[in-house]
Design an enzyme around this catalytic site. Sequence first.
Site: not given
Length: 278
Positions: A119, A88
Site C-alpha cells: 500500500e 457481487e
Amino acid sequence: MNKTPDKETPKNITEASSNFSNLDKMSVIEILDGINKEDGQIHLAVQKAIPEIEKFVSQLINRIKAGGRLFYLGAGTSGRLGVLDASELPPTFGVPSNIVIGLIAGGDKALRNAVESAEDDATKAWDELQQFKINEHDSVLGIAASGTTPYVIGGVKTARENGLLTACITCNPDSPISKEAEYVIEAIVGPEFITGSTRLKAGTAQKMILNMITTSLMIKLGRVKGNKMVNMQLTNKKLVERGTIMIMEELKLDKELSKNLLLEHGSVKKAIEAYKNA
C-alpha cells in the site's frame, strides 16, 4: 492559574484511542455490548454522507451508460471490501464483470494474506489501471479508512489529473485523500472499539456506502424491476426457485410453466418479456 486545555479530538480519528479500556478484562457479554454500542454510530455517520454520495452516483450513472467503468482502489480491509462489492454485482444484477472492477494493493494474493508494503507505492494503482485501457468515461473511487494510503491517494490523484471522475470514501475528516478526489465521502464513525482496528466501524461504514452506490447505480441502469432482481444469474437451486416465484407472481402462471420459461430464457426479465411478446 493556568487552565488545562480541553482534550481535542485528533484529526486522525481512526487511530484515536478506544472509548473502552481494559478490553482483555471484559466478559464476553461486555465485549459484545461494547461493540454493539459503537456500531450504533455508523448509521448516523453514513446518513450525513448521503448528499455527497448522491452527487457522485448521479455523475456515475451517465458515465456508465456511455461505456465507462467504475474502478475501486483500496488496500487491506478497504481493498477487500471493494473487491467484494464488485464481485457481487454480476450474479446479483446480471451485469458483465468489467462494469465495476475492484483493485487491491498487492493484487489477488492480498485478498487472503497481507502483502508487505504494497500500500506504500503511490504509483502502482495508476500503473494497474493502465492495463484496463482507461477511457474518458471511466471513474475511480478510492477507499481508505485513514485517508492516508499512498496506493489509493496516488491512484485517485493521477486519475483526476487525467480527466477521470474521482471520489473517495474515508473515515477521517480533511484527510490527504480528500484533497485529491472530486467527490469526498466522509463517514466519521469515531474511534474503534479496538484502537485502530478499522475492520470494525470504519469497515462497516465503507461496506454500507459501497452497497448504496452500486445498488442505486444498478437500479438506475434498469437491472431491477419493481423491487426484484430480475437479471440475477441462475447459479444455484435457490436462485432458480426465487426466479420462478417472481415469474409466477408477475405473469400469474403455475410453477412448472414459470420454471420452464425461466430456464429457457436464462433470466426473469427475459422470460417475462418473451412471454408477453409471444
